[in-house]
Each structure stands twice: as structure tokens, then as C-alpha cells.
Design an enzyme around this catalytic site. Sequence first.
Site, PDB file in Angstrom:
ATOM      1  N   GLY A 110       0.813  -1.217   0.000  1.00  0.00           N
ATOM      2  CA  GLY A 110       0.000   0.000   0.000  1.00  0.00           C
ATOM      3  C   GLY A 110       0.841   1.258   0.000  1.00  0.00           C
ATOM      4  CB  CYS A 111       3.759   2.278   2.011  1.00  0.00           C
ATOM      5  SG  CYS A 111       2.909   2.152   3.609  1.00  0.00           S
ATOM      6  CB  THR A 112       5.141   0.299  -2.836  1.00  0.00           C
ATOM      7  OG1 THR A 112       6.081  -0.150  -1.856  1.00  0.00           O
ATOM      8  CG2 THR A 112       5.808   0.370  -4.195  1.00  0.00           C
ATOM      9  CB  ALA A 161       5.507   6.149  -2.601  1.00  0.00           C
TER      10      ALA A 161
END
Length: 182
Positions: free
Chosen positions: A76-78, A81
Site C-alpha cells: 500500500g505504501c509503495t 508513493a
Amino acid sequence: MSRRLFLSFFLSLGLAVFSLTLTSPAWALGGKLPTLNQPAPNFTLPTNSGEGKISLSDYQGQWVVLYFYPQDFTSGCTLEARRFQQDLPKYRAKNTRILGVSADNIQSHAEFCDSEGLKFPLLADVDGKVSKAYGSWLNFISMRHTFIIDPDGILREIFLGVNPALHSQEVLARLDELQQTI
């Protein structure tokens, strides 16, 4: 500890956190959110470049999208970003800078930026002090919250519990609205 017991423990922990998020508003988990239309909490944190620190006050005269996220290299963070990076020219055209914050250290941030080709700073909030000031701290990680701060340092919008795949577009749309009215 056996692998089965280890996995069972983390599954139970995950279910407990998930059920807590269903029964409590997101802001209650991370602490007190800063107040809209008031000065955003100032901060100074080390950046992924390892060449110094960045302060919110460094961006006076520009809009800032300050986004908190749990951890480098997670799916999710990738995705979040990557979406901010994809839309970075649109943000820059709106005199807006993106700043990402998590509890990861500067080495992790540097590797994450290199791996994903990120051209905006990631800030290392390893003790959670800034995440706490923004009501975005959950025990040992930053929660997925985003804040829009105007060129005078005033907090204009808060996004809680965002969808990483759609979030950058939501932020751009709200930024358009804010820039037309403020």
C-alpha cells in the site's frame, strides 16, 4: 517459538488492530488531530538524502502535502508513493511540495526512493514525535493520514484512512478547490 505459533500471534494481533479500527474512529487511535484553519505543527526531521534536515517552515510560500504512511516497501505504501510520484508534475505546477513521513530510518527511505524513483523527500520520524503531533501515530508506526498545508503554514485539509490507489487524485482535486477559494 514455533512458526505456527508465531503466525498465529501476528494474525491475532492483526485482527485485534483491525477490529479496533472498525469500532474506533481513526483519529482516536492516533491521538489528537491538529485543528483545521490553524497553524500546522512545525517540525524538523532528517530526510532520505542524509544531507540534513527538513522543516515545515522551509516551505513557507508553497503549498505542502504532508502524508504519513506505515512503512517503506509495503504494497500500500509503495502504491501511494508511486501515485504521488506519477502526479508530481501536477503538484509542482500548483506550487505544491510533497513530503512523506514514516517511522523508517533515513537508510530505509533512501533505498525506497532509489527503488521507486521517488523525487520528493521522505522524512524519518523514528521516534514518532511528528506523527504524534499530527494525530497519526499507532504504537510504533505512522498511520495513513494526509494533510494539506497552505503557503502561510495553515492546515487546510485532513484525510484519514486513505485508499492508496486513489489518494493522489483526491488530494489534487481538493487542492484545486482550496487554491480557488483561499
